[in-house]
Design an enzyme around this catalytic site. Sequence first.
Site, PDB file in Angstrom:
ATOM      1  N   ARG A 161       0.833  -1.212   0.000  1.00 41.20           N
ATOM      2  CA  ARG A 161       0.000   0.000   0.000  1.00 41.20           C
ATOM      3  C   ARG A 161       0.863   1.255   0.000  1.00 41.20           C
ATOM      4  NH1 ARG A 161      -5.008  -2.200   3.672  1.00 41.20           N
ATOM      5  NH2 ARG A 161      -6.130  -2.993   1.884  1.00 41.20           N
ATOM      6  N   LYS A 208     -20.175 -16.806   1.731  1.00 38.45           N
ATOM      7  CA  LYS A 208     -21.639 -16.723   1.782  1.00 38.45           C
ATOM      8  C   LYS A 208     -22.274 -16.060   0.582  1.00 38.45           C
ATOM      9  CE  LYS A 208     -21.596 -15.875   6.684  1.00 38.45           C
ATOM     10  NZ  LYS A 208     -21.380 -14.563   7.225  1.00 38.45           N
ATOM     11  N   GLY A 260     -13.014  -4.464  -0.578  1.00 35.80           N
ATOM     12  CA  GLY A 260     -14.374  -3.965  -0.370  1.00 35.80           C
ATOM     13  C   GLY A 260     -14.795  -3.003  -1.467  1.00 35.80           C
TER      14      GLY A 260
END
Length: 437
Positions: A36, A236, A416
């Site tokens: 990063r 999921k 995300g």
Amino acid sequence: MNKKSIKDVEVKGKKCLVRVDFNVPMKDGVITDENRIDGAIPTIKYLYEHGAKVILCSHMGKPHNIFTEGFDLTKKEKKALEELPENERAQAKEEYLKKALKDKQKFTLKPVAERLSEKLGKKVTFAEDVVGPSATAAVSNMKDGDIVLLENTRFEAGEEKRDEELCKKLAKFCDIYVNDAFGTAHRSHATTAAIVEYGYAKTAVCGFLIEKELSVMADALENPVRPFVAILGGAKVADKLKVIENLLDKCDTLIIGGGMAYTFLYAKGYNVGKSLLDEEQVEYCANMMKKAEELNKKIYLPVDMVTAKEFPNPIDAVVSTNTCDIENMPSDEEALDIGPKTIKIYADAVKNAKTVIWNGPMGVFENPLFAKGTFAVAEALANTSATTIIGGGDSAAAVKQLGFADKMTHISTGGGASLELFEGKKLPGIECLNDKN
Ligand code: AMP
């Protein structure tokens, strides 16, 4: 890309408040992965080489807020305190406060300032607060081309709460706001979007990292060279409902692996034994398969799997495994990876694609016994000439671990954020920036 970048504005002599993503993993004060920091360097270099005053800010981890509101306990801690008998509360509070003080050491960005300075071969002044006296002094002493890194923005309670006062104070360090933190572009916090949304930064542009992330990913989603294959995995279905739906609209073939595949297989009428099953999403999965048929698109699901009697505990424990076709799935076993026939089918689909995007592991890849599917997909992507885009997170880690990183077209720095792009959502950290004329 229709947003302005640092190249579209005059930065010389200007205070540029640059939101970067320095949320790096640390162990005992040592940075264990510098990706990063490296990702932010092109923007930082461009700015100081062009005479800007470069004021960097970032969050790191999830610390207690320790500046504006004194020691702010987390919700969980507050609840735990309330549940304690009155006479034990004071003592427990003391303990929490000690923990919060430790956060100051654990989540400080100081080591990042030191490492960045080494990498640039240039002084990086570290401010011991975000908008307090240390930051104010550091910024007021800056000359053109200087660099200051502010302390962890999440030490301020107002960061996540989008506090307007905090934005107002930050605005003093900001003639030009630059967002280059793709990893937090899906968040609408004080330094990621609110400062611009409230009108405290009229000139707001992106840095090179965000520009690259968007140009590759948004382009692939909007104008993919076909066939376009999307590969989704992970635990999921419920976490990826919108991603599945949006990608089904855009791609030609949707490949599903990981725990989420078993709700789809269950919806098709198969016995999935003890595999992950999200009963509430069975109907959704059936609808998606119907939609695929109507749109004349393909959804690939596992045809065979590697199973075990129990989920390994710890996750990398050695357990005895079995490989079977979906028709023969034993009722008392759990599918933890895709099997060899499925690997072949998925790899062939990748071979024939021109654009591939991938998010989520094909199995419990943390355990070598169930990592073959994930690794095989990574290898298939490494060996194709198609445009290959890895949406951050576990799939990015797998690709890097296997040494395939430089064989991919793009590995996103934001798990995300890239998932939200795949959902078709607008990211607040990007939406708030100035449009190109
Ligand atoms: P996610 O955060 O949704 O991308 O899910 C990643 C997690 O899914 C990893 O920790 C995997 O171990 C887990 N996972 C993948 N495949 C399976 C599976 N078949 N059964 C249970 N967990 C799985």
